[in-house]
Design a protein around this motif. Sequence first.
Motif, PDB file in Angstrom:
ATOM      1  N   GLY A  99       0.798  -1.218   0.000  1.00 16.72           N
ATOM      2  CA  GLY A  99       0.000   0.000   0.000  1.00 16.72           C
ATOM      3  C   GLY A  99       0.833   1.272   0.000  1.00 16.72           C
ATOM      4  N   THR A 100       0.303   2.313  -0.614  1.00 15.12           N
ATOM      5  CA  THR A 100       0.916   3.638  -0.634  1.00 15.12           C
ATOM      6  C   THR A 100      -0.142   4.670  -0.257  1.00 15.12           C
ATOM      7  OG1 THR A 100       0.367   3.999  -2.964  1.00 15.12           O
ATOM      8  CG2 THR A 100       2.501   2.959  -2.484  1.00 15.12           C
ATOM      9  N   ASP A 101       0.292   5.895  -0.005  1.00 16.96           N
ATOM     10  CA  ASP A 101      -0.666   6.956   0.310  1.00 16.96           C
ATOM     11  C   ASP A 101      -1.666   7.153  -0.820  1.00 16.96           C
ATOM     12  OD1 ASP A 101       0.629   7.329   2.675  1.00 16.96           O
ATOM     13  OD2 ASP A 101       1.526   9.267   2.160  1.00 16.96           O
ATOM     14  N   SER A 102      -1.164   7.171  -2.051  1.00 18.08           N
ATOM     15  CA  SER A 102      -2.055   7.416  -3.190  1.00 18.08           C
ATOM     16  C   SER A 102      -3.060   6.283  -3.354  1.00 18.08           C
ATOM     17  CB  SER A 102      -1.248   7.601  -4.476  1.00 18.08           C
ATOM     18  OG  SER A 102      -0.482   6.444  -4.777  1.00 18.08           O
ATOM     19  N   LEU A 103      -2.617   5.043  -3.154  1.00 18.89           N
ATOM     20  CA  LEU A 103      -3.538   3.915  -3.263  1.00 18.89           C
ATOM     21  C   LEU A 103      -4.578   3.959  -2.150  1.00 18.89           C
ATOM     22  CD1 LEU A 103      -4.492   1.252  -4.465  1.00 18.89           C
ATOM     23  CD2 LEU A 103      -2.775   0.079  -3.056  1.00 18.89           C
ATOM     24  N   LEU A 104      -4.137   4.246  -0.939  1.00 22.15           N
ATOM     25  CA  LEU A 104      -5.070   4.291   0.186  1.00 22.15           C
ATOM     26  C   LEU A 104      -6.145   5.348  -0.036  1.00 22.15           C
ATOM     27  CD1 LEU A 104      -5.948   3.364   2.966  1.00 22.15           C
ATOM     28  CD2 LEU A 104      -4.260   4.917   3.961  1.00 22.15           C
ATOM     29  N   ASN A 105      -5.758   6.500  -0.536  1.00 20.57           N
ATOM     30  CA  ASN A 105      -6.747   7.545  -0.791  1.00 20.57           C
ATOM     31  C   ASN A 105      -7.621   7.213  -1.994  1.00 20.57           C
ATOM     32  OD1 ASN A 105      -6.644  10.210   0.919  1.00 20.57           O
ATOM     33  ND2 ASN A 105      -4.546   9.435   0.838  1.00 20.57           N
ATOM     34  N   TYR A 106      -7.069   6.492  -2.962  1.00 16.49           N
ATOM     35  CA  TYR A 106      -7.876   6.021  -4.093  1.00 16.49           C
ATOM     36  C   TYR A 106      -8.988   5.103  -3.581  1.00 16.49           C
ATOM     37  CZ  TYR A 106      -8.863   4.194  -8.793  1.00 16.49           C
ATOM     38  OH  TYR A 106      -9.476   3.851  -9.983  1.00 16.49           O
ATOM     39  N   ILE A 107      -8.620   4.210  -2.675  1.00 17.04           N
ATOM     40  CA  ILE A 107      -9.597   3.294  -2.083  1.00 17.04           C
ATOM     41  C   ILE A 107     -10.648   4.072  -1.286  1.00 17.04           C
ATOM     42  CG2 ILE A 107      -9.890   1.458  -0.375  1.00 17.04           C
ATOM     43  CD1 ILE A 107      -6.986   0.568  -1.170  1.00 17.04           C
ATOM     44  N   ALA A 108     -10.181   4.990  -0.441  1.00 15.87           N
ATOM     45  CA  ALA A 108     -11.095   5.741   0.422  1.00 15.87           C
ATOM     46  C   ALA A 108     -12.076   6.581  -0.385  1.00 15.87           C
ATOM     47  CB  ALA A 108     -10.294   6.624   1.372  1.00 15.87           C
ATOM     48  N   ASP A 109     -11.610   7.156  -1.484  1.00 16.44           N
ATOM     49  CA  ASP A 109     -12.479   7.990  -2.321  1.00 16.44           C
ATOM     50  C   ASP A 109     -13.596   7.189  -2.977  1.00 16.44           C
ATOM     51  OD1 ASP A 109     -11.125  10.346  -1.792  1.00 16.44           O
ATOM     52  OD2 ASP A 109      -9.771  10.136  -3.510  1.00 16.44           O
ATOM     53  N   ARG A 110     -13.399   5.878  -3.126  1.00 19.72           N
ATOM     54  CA  ARG A 110     -14.354   5.047  -3.856  1.00 19.72           C
ATOM     55  C   ARG A 110     -15.029   3.992  -2.988  1.00 19.72           C
ATOM     56  NH1 ARG A 110     -10.401   7.027  -6.558  1.00 19.72           N
ATOM     57  NH2 ARG A 110     -10.595   7.632  -8.761  1.00 19.72           N
ATOM     58  N   SER A 111     -14.739   4.006  -1.691  1.00 19.87           N
ATOM     59  CA  SER A 111     -15.238   2.919  -0.829  1.00 19.87           C
ATOM     60  C   SER A 111     -15.679   3.467   0.522  1.00 19.87           C
ATOM     61  CB  SER A 111     -14.144   1.859  -0.640  1.00 19.87           C
ATOM     62  OG  SER A 111     -13.576   1.465  -1.865  1.00 19.87           O
ATOM     63  N   SER A 112     -16.636   4.345   0.517  1.00 19.95           N
ATOM     64  CA  SER A 112     -17.063   4.985   1.763  1.00 19.95           C
ATOM     65  C   SER A 112     -17.727   4.007   2.728  1.00 19.95           C
ATOM     66  CB  SER A 112     -18.029   6.136   1.459  1.00 19.95           C
ATOM     67  OG  SER A 112     -19.180   5.661   0.779  1.00 19.95           O
ATOM     68  N   ASN A 113     -18.120   2.824   2.224  1.00 21.48           N
ATOM     69  CA  ASN A 113     -18.748   1.819   3.086  1.00 21.48           C
ATOM     70  C   ASN A 113     -17.755   0.792   3.622  1.00 21.48           C
ATOM     71  OD1 ASN A 113     -21.452   2.803   2.787  1.00 21.48           O
ATOM     72  ND2 ASN A 113     -21.487   1.916   0.731  1.00 21.48           N
ATOM     73  N   LEU A 114     -16.468   1.025   3.412  1.00 18.16           N
ATOM     74  CA  LEU A 114     -15.444   0.077   3.850  1.00 18.16           C
ATOM     75  C   LEU A 114     -15.542  -0.168   5.353  1.00 18.16           C
ATOM     76  CD1 LEU A 114     -12.971  -1.435   2.568  1.00 18.16           C
ATOM     77  CD2 LEU A 114     -11.553   0.369   3.564  1.00 18.16           C
ATOM     78  N   ARG A 115     -15.480  -1.453   5.733  1.00 21.02           N
ATOM     79  CA  ARG A 115     -15.605  -1.815   7.146  1.00 21.02           C
ATOM     80  C   ARG A 115     -14.306  -2.339   7.745  1.00 21.02           C
ATOM     81  NH1 ARG A 115     -21.321  -5.180   6.777  1.00 21.02           N
ATOM     82  NH2 ARG A 115     -22.612  -3.449   6.006  1.00 21.02           N
ATOM     83  N   SER A 116     -13.426  -2.903   6.902  1.00 22.57           N
ATOM     84  CA  SER A 116     -12.197  -3.497   7.427  1.00 22.57           C
ATOM     85  C   SER A 116     -11.013  -3.094   6.556  1.00 22.57           C
ATOM     86  CB  SER A 116     -12.318  -5.026   7.468  1.00 22.57           C
ATOM     87  OG  SER A 116     -11.109  -5.615   7.907  1.00 22.57           O
TER      88      SER A 116
END
Length: 276
Positions: A99-116
């Motif tokens: 993981g990288t900062d850019s990947l983590l923010n890419y995930i967060a921007d598209r996965s607001s329902n992430l639980r884990s």
Amino acid sequence: MASSPSTPVMKEDGECRNWSELPYELMASILSRLDTFDILENAQKVCTSWHRVCKDPAMWRKIDFRYFGDKKYNLEIMCRHAVDLSQGGLLEIDISCFGTDSLLNYIADRSSNLRSLELALISVTTEGLAEAIGKLPSLEELKITEFAMWGGYLKVVGQSCPKLKTLNLNCIRIGFDPPFYVSDDDALAIAETMHGLRFLQLFSNGLTDAGLKAILDNCPDLEHLDLNHCFNVNFSGDLEKRCSERIKVLVRPGSPRIFDFSIFEDSVTLDSDHDL
């Protein structure tokens, strides 16, 4: 030789069945048991019907590349593609090995329902984590591996994730020596902002009895407490009694534990003479 999906397969009663003609729900159930890499690189390329199933967002509620270490593949690009396929339905992801900062923010921007979420603070920085975590209000489980004593970000995590029930905070150091620092900062941040925790693991943390007391005072739902390698904790006063009465599973500082460093070998160089 294994049959291809278009090849008739003989059943026990002698009837032939084409794998590609299996009911959609059954095919999806079978393919969902494959790991993320196999779905992306193999299953979806087999035939049209399998490709259609593999494009279903329901197949991408969990993404896990944890134990895949083939360097010829760009896992970050593959992970972004998998996140896109989830179409906002992603619930669980492990990016601890790449993981990288850019990947983590890419995930967060598209996965607001992430639980884990599971990650390592190697290529991901505390600043990157703080930025992304504010976009994940539904997060219930967070697993973090540190290779240094970063600190300072847990309060942001607690304030941003009111539903957090599980926190694993592992500081991995060579030789598993006792912590070279004494600090209740992490414990106090947890006590102040994570009142709904049920499961807490603090491996090789610098907290003291004061930090443990703060956690017990402010996390009333805590049931599982792992203090392995937290050698500054002595259970003084009534802490021993409080833990025995309230905590269903207590892992003490001296409990044996084996950690597999190999999953991080491409991200960090481990030197027995150097504390990370």
